[in-house]
Design an enzyme around this catalytic site. Sequence first.
Site, PDB file in Angstrom:
ATOM      1  N   HIS A 277       0.900  -1.194   0.050  1.00  0.00           N
ATOM      2  CA  HIS A 277       0.150   0.005  -0.142  1.00  0.00           C
ATOM      3  C   HIS A 277       0.861   1.193  -0.077  1.00  0.00           C
ATOM      4  O   HIS A 277       0.696   2.311  -0.824  1.00  0.00           O
ATOM      5  CB  HIS A 277      -0.857   0.005   1.201  1.00  0.00           C
ATOM      6  CG  HIS A 277      -1.527   1.129   1.679  1.00  0.00           C
ATOM      7  ND1 HIS A 277      -2.832   1.592   1.059  1.00  0.00           N
ATOM      8  CD2 HIS A 277      -1.307   2.488   2.150  1.00  0.00           C
ATOM      9  CE1 HIS A 277      -3.444   2.663   1.381  1.00  0.00           C
ATOM     10  NE2 HIS A 277      -2.298   3.314   1.962  1.00  0.00           N
ATOM     11  N   GLU A 278       2.121   1.246   0.851  1.00  0.00           N
ATOM     12  CA  GLU A 278       2.814   2.475   0.858  1.00  0.00           C
ATOM     13  C   GLU A 278       3.657   2.620  -0.445  1.00  0.00           C
ATOM     14  O   GLU A 278       3.858   3.729  -0.833  1.00  0.00           O
ATOM     15  CB  GLU A 278       3.665   2.183   2.014  1.00  0.00           C
ATOM     16  CG  GLU A 278       2.997   2.042   3.341  1.00  0.00           C
ATOM     17  CD  GLU A 278       1.935   3.376   3.640  1.00  0.00           C
ATOM     18  OE1 GLU A 278       2.244   4.490   3.082  1.00  0.00           O
ATOM     19  OE2 GLU A 278       0.889   3.220   4.230  1.00  0.00           O
ATOM     20  N   HIS A 281       1.836   4.664  -2.854  1.00  0.00           N
ATOM     21  CA  HIS A 281       1.727   6.222  -2.540  1.00  0.00           C
ATOM     22  C   HIS A 281       3.093   6.378  -3.407  1.00  0.00           C
ATOM     23  O   HIS A 281       3.136   7.649  -3.914  1.00  0.00           O
ATOM     24  CB  HIS A 281       1.899   6.493  -1.160  1.00  0.00           C
ATOM     25  CG  HIS A 281       0.602   6.550  -0.646  1.00  0.00           C
ATOM     26  ND1 HIS A 281      -0.532   7.082  -0.637  1.00  0.00           N
ATOM     27  CD2 HIS A 281       0.282   5.588   0.865  1.00  0.00           C
ATOM     28  CE1 HIS A 281      -1.678   6.830   0.160  1.00  0.00           C
ATOM     29  NE2 HIS A 281      -1.108   6.011   0.973  1.00  0.00           N
ATOM     30  N   GLU A 355      -6.179   7.036  -0.798  1.00  0.00           N
ATOM     31  CA  GLU A 355      -5.788   5.974  -0.060  1.00  0.00           C
ATOM     32  C   GLU A 355      -6.371   4.697  -0.602  1.00  0.00           C
ATOM     33  O   GLU A 355      -6.195   3.564  -0.643  1.00  0.00           O
ATOM     34  CB  GLU A 355      -6.487   6.060   1.379  1.00  0.00           C
ATOM     35  CG  GLU A 355      -5.698   6.887   2.259  1.00  0.00           C
ATOM     36  CD  GLU A 355      -4.186   6.827   2.612  1.00  0.00           C
ATOM     37  OE1 GLU A 355      -3.886   5.672   2.613  1.00  0.00           O
ATOM     38  OE2 GLU A 355      -3.454   7.737   2.673  1.00  0.00           O
ATOM     39  N   ASP A 359      -4.647   1.163  -2.066  1.00  0.00           N
ATOM     40  CA  ASP A 359      -5.253  -0.029  -1.532  1.00  0.00           C
ATOM     41  C   ASP A 359      -5.235  -0.950  -2.852  1.00  0.00           C
ATOM     42  O   ASP A 359      -4.906  -2.133  -2.734  1.00  0.00           O
ATOM     43  CB  ASP A 359      -6.606  -0.125  -1.041  1.00  0.00           C
ATOM     44  CG  ASP A 359      -6.770   0.640   0.413  1.00  0.00           C
ATOM     45  OD1 ASP A 359      -5.579   0.421   0.965  1.00  0.00           O
ATOM     46  OD2 ASP A 359      -7.840   0.846   0.938  1.00  0.00           O
TER      47      ASP A 359
END
EC number: 3.4.24.84
Length: 419
Positions: A277-278, A281, A355, A359
């Site tokens: 997930h990070e 980003h 976000e 995901d």
Amino acid sequence: MTPRGWALLTLAGLTVALVVLAALLIPWHRPPAPRADQLAALGDLPAEQVAKGREFRAALRPGGYTALAVGLLVALALGLTPLGSRLIELVARPFGGHWAAQAVLGGLAVVLVADLVTLPFAAWRQSVLTRYGLSTNGWSGWAVDLLKSYAVSAVIGAVALFGFYAVIRLAPRWWWAFGAGGAALLVVLLSFVLPVLVEPVFNRFTPMEQGQLRTELMSMAARDGVPVRDVLVADASRRTKAVNAYVSGLGPTRRVVVYDTLLTEATPAEVTAVVAHELGHAKDSDVAAGTLTGALGAAAAVVALYLLGSWGPLLRLAGVDSVAQPSAFPLLLALVTVAGLIAAPVQALMSRRVEARADAHALALTRDPEAFESMQRRLGSVNLGDPDPPRWEYLYSASHPSTVERIAAARAYARESGR
């Protein structure tokens, strides 16, 4: 054209730039998370976990929203009455009322008063966190962290205040233009500086120890084409039992940070899902996009404050002659506070969309919806989250999709991918 005319034109241009940037960078079409799947996920969660999460959030809610209301009232009382300007003049009096003393010491005094008024609500929040077993910090650790926060804010605030009012003195007619550029530059600098200089003030960061998990995470980052300097572990357990991870920094300062609590609470597959997930980003340059948006927003705010601050009725309420006076800082603070409360739902919406995209990236990268769903269950359980919060609260302040939304997205992905 007069400086005010140029300011209006500049504000219009910055507003258009922000709208275009948001349209291009924010993923407004989020991955599917059918409500039927959300309700099914809610029914699958342990009833005791759901009840405890809702009880905890309900316990936090009165103090949190009262703190917002009190903070707003204090800002308005200081900014829309002569109280704030008199406080600044009083603090600067021992220094002969010098403009620098008014700007820096007076400005910090106003901020400190506002912080002290809401301090009891912060202490009350800490008591709730302790009562529910989420805080491990203790009151002494909490006080030390609070003082560190005040010190960091004071340093950054002093530099910003001195620079802002120095620009006003050097360019009294065009300060808004230089101030807007300075505010934008400050946002960009903080994006680089905070991860390197400020975060270590509150946590100790160590490279994740060599082993299968670290190898898998670094391999996954390379496979994803994301340049990550390192995967660090933060000693979050000294203050909380909550689990979390985040990406911070830009370019050479970018790193993925994992709470040590995550490593002890979650399985390797779940940790991988969080880091994926990070990486999402980083892959989509969310930190850079947020920095750019923040820089343009800060520039627009300075120009807007210049335009609003020249409105006679506001100046008379604040007891000042010009918004360019250091004694008018409380008025600027009041306007920023109101603007922040109004903009909160929009900022929350954009954050939720970003976000949700991260995901989706994690699901596509790991191809393991089961681990993703398991991680969301664990996050909700350990962090005592409400898996399906009240709609009004969700729309106003939720920065992430709800637990049931994220589980529903994982289940939708599993159906579409046949996993």
